[in-house]
Enzyme design. Structure first.
Site, PDB file in Angstrom:
ATOM      1  CG  ASP A 106      -1.751   1.193   1.416  1.00  0.00           C
ATOM      2  OD1 ASP A 106      -1.798   2.027   0.488  1.00  0.00           O
ATOM      3  OD2 ASP A 106      -2.389   1.306   2.478  1.00  0.00           O
ATOM      4  CG  ASN A 142      -8.746  14.245  -9.850  1.00  0.00           C
ATOM      5  OD1 ASN A 142      -8.704  15.437  -9.558  1.00  0.00           O
ATOM      6  ND2 ASN A 142      -9.291  13.339  -9.052  1.00  0.00           N
ATOM      7  CG  ASP A 151      -6.545  11.157  -5.273  1.00  0.00           C
ATOM      8  OD1 ASP A 151      -5.989  11.720  -4.321  1.00  0.00           O
ATOM      9  OD2 ASP A 151      -7.050  11.761  -6.239  1.00  0.00           O
ATOM     10  N   GLY A 182      -5.220   2.222 -13.050  1.00  0.00           N
ATOM     11  CA  GLY A 182      -6.462   1.846 -12.374  1.00  0.00           C
ATOM     12  C   GLY A 182      -7.637   2.485 -13.095  1.00  0.00           C
ATOM     13  CE1 TYR A 193      -8.455   9.504 -14.331  1.00  0.00           C
ATOM     14  CE2 TYR A 193      -6.195  10.281 -14.474  1.00  0.00           C
ATOM     15  CZ  TYR A 193      -7.515  10.496 -14.139  1.00  0.00           C
ATOM     16  OH  TYR A 193      -7.914  11.703 -13.620  1.00  0.00           O
TER      17      TYR A 193
HETATM   18  N1  AR6 Z   1      -1.338   1.493  -3.010  1.00  0.00           N
HETATM   19  C1  AR6 Z   1      -0.701   1.202  -4.180  1.00  0.00           C
HETATM   20  N2  AR6 Z   1      -1.348   1.016  -5.349  1.00  0.00           N
HETATM   21  C2  AR6 Z   1      -2.687   1.131  -5.351  1.00  0.00           C
HETATM   22  C3  AR6 Z   1      -3.429   1.446  -4.179  1.00  0.00           C
HETATM   23  C4  AR6 Z   1      -2.700   1.625  -2.969  1.00  0.00           C
HETATM   24  N3  AR6 Z   1      -3.306   1.911  -1.830  1.00  0.00           N
HETATM   25  N4  AR6 Z   1      -4.752   1.487  -4.518  1.00  0.00           N
HETATM   26  C5  AR6 Z   1      -4.838   1.213  -5.843  1.00  0.00           C
HETATM   27  N5  AR6 Z   1      -3.582   0.987  -6.339  1.00  0.00           N
HETATM   28  P1  AR6 Z   1      -5.696   4.505  -9.537  1.00  0.00           P
HETATM   29  P2  AR6 Z   1      -5.183   6.146 -11.939  1.00  0.00           P
HETATM   30  C6  AR6 Z   1      -3.193   0.667  -7.736  1.00  0.00           C
HETATM   31  O1  AR6 Z   1      -7.098   4.254  -9.972  1.00  0.00           O
HETATM   32  O2  AR6 Z   1      -5.435   5.009 -12.855  1.00  0.00           O
HETATM   33  C7  AR6 Z   1      -8.595   8.411  -8.717  1.00  0.00           C
HETATM   34  O3  AR6 Z   1      -9.959   8.489  -8.492  1.00  0.00           O
HETATM   35  C8  AR6 Z   1      -4.295   0.249  -8.684  1.00  0.00           C
HETATM   36  O4  AR6 Z   1      -4.494  -1.149  -8.582  1.00  0.00           O
HETATM   37  O5  AR6 Z   1      -5.447   4.844  -8.120  1.00  0.00           O
HETATM   38  O6  AR6 Z   1      -4.004   7.031 -12.208  1.00  0.00           O
HETATM   39  C9  AR6 Z   1      -7.937   9.770  -8.900  1.00  0.00           C
HETATM   40  O7  AR6 Z   1      -8.593  10.755  -8.132  1.00  0.00           O
HETATM   41  C10 AR6 Z   1      -3.739   0.661 -10.037  1.00  0.00           C
HETATM   42  O8  AR6 Z   1      -2.877  -0.350 -10.565  1.00  0.00           O
HETATM   43  O9  AR6 Z   1      -5.018   5.709 -10.396  1.00  0.00           O
HETATM   44  C11 AR6 Z   1      -8.065  10.014 -10.369  1.00  0.00           C
HETATM   45  O10 AR6 Z   1      -9.308  10.584 -10.701  1.00  0.00           O
HETATM   46  C12 AR6 Z   1      -2.866   1.866  -9.725  1.00  0.00           C
HETATM   47  O11 AR6 Z   1      -2.685   1.861  -8.304  1.00  0.00           O
HETATM   48  C13 AR6 Z   1      -7.952   8.631 -10.959  1.00  0.00           C
HETATM   49  O12 AR6 Z   1      -8.365   7.727  -9.947  1.00  0.00           O
HETATM   50  C14 AR6 Z   1      -3.450   3.200 -10.129  1.00  0.00           C
HETATM   51  O13 AR6 Z   1      -4.858   3.200  -9.927  1.00  0.00           O
HETATM   52  C15 AR6 Z   1      -6.528   8.279 -11.319  1.00  0.00           C
HETATM   53  O14 AR6 Z   1      -6.500   7.022 -11.943  1.00  0.00           O
END
Ligand code: AR6
Length: 176
Positions: free
Chosen positions: A15, A29, A39, A124, A126
């Site tokens: 995490d 974002n 986030d 994630g 995105y």
């Molecule tokens: N620690 C590490 N990795 C994580 C965690 C964590 N606690 N939680 C999820 N992941 P994302 P994005 C992974 O959606 O795609 C938000 O709403 C997850 O499995 O967090 O850049 C923001 O406000 C994935 O592989 O980020 C933006 O609006 C990766 O982290 C939007 O999402 C990124 O997933 C950004 O989307």
């Protein structure tokens, strides 16, 4: 673990919000408005001081990064990086994606930080394909490690085994 000059790069499963480093990178974002995934985890663990600082900054364009307090996190700072939304790959996503990592590293060095933890940006909500993202992210970080930097420790914190394995597979051909 990979070491170049004085800097180590390590992949871990875990995490991002619980990492003991100078800065954790948030998958933010452009409105810095908070959200789910990384986030959500960072704001939950770090408390309201982070959102207060985000509101004062106001926003961050895609491919850029800004720094705030880490609030109650173990990390002193959060670097909010905005990766692109995946739209099929023909809309400049790769350039913006690499820029989000580069700008995060630039901000970290500007603050003379020694350690930083990255999540897998954009993969994630995105929708960026993890295999493409892993190779691009690692290339940017390895390139950074070959030049002058204050960073001694760079972590990629991958949330699940499949992301961890994608990064492991992407790293293998990039290191001698
Ligand atoms: N620690 C590490 N990795 C994580 C965690 C964590 N606690 N939680 C999820 N992941 P994302 P994005 C992974 O959606 O795609 C938000 O709403 C997850 O499995 O967090 O850049 C923001 O406000 C994935 O592989 O980020 C933006 O609006 C990766 O982290 C939007 O999402 C990124 O997933 C950004 O989307």
């Amino acid at each position: 673990m990979v070491t170049i000059n004085q800097t180590t790069l390590t992949l871990v499963e875990g995490d991002i919000a619980s990492q003991a480093v100078d800065a954790v990178v948030n998958a933010a974002n452009a409105a810095l408005a908070g959200g789910g995934g990384v986030d959500g985890a960072i704001h939950r663990a770090g408390g309201p001081a982070i959102m207060k600082a985000c509101r004062a900054i106001g926003g961050c364009s895609t491919g850029s990064a800004v720094i705030t307090t880490g609030g109650r996190l173990l990390a002193r700072y959060v670097i909010h990086a905005v990766g692109p939304i995946w739209r099929g790959g023909q809309y400049g996503e790769a350039v913006l994606f690499q820029s989000a990592y580069r700008e995060s590293l630039r901000v970290a060095v500007a603050h003379n930080l020694r350690s930083i933890a990255f999540p897998s940006l954009s993969t994630g909500a995105y929708g960026y394909p993890i295999h493409l993202a892993a190779a691009l992210a690692l290339r940017v970080v390895l390139e950074h490690m070959s030049g002058p930097t204050s960073l001694e420790k760079i972590l990629f914190v991958l949330f699940d085994q499949s992301a961890f394995q994608a990064f492991q597979h992407a790293l293998a051909p990039l290191v001698p």
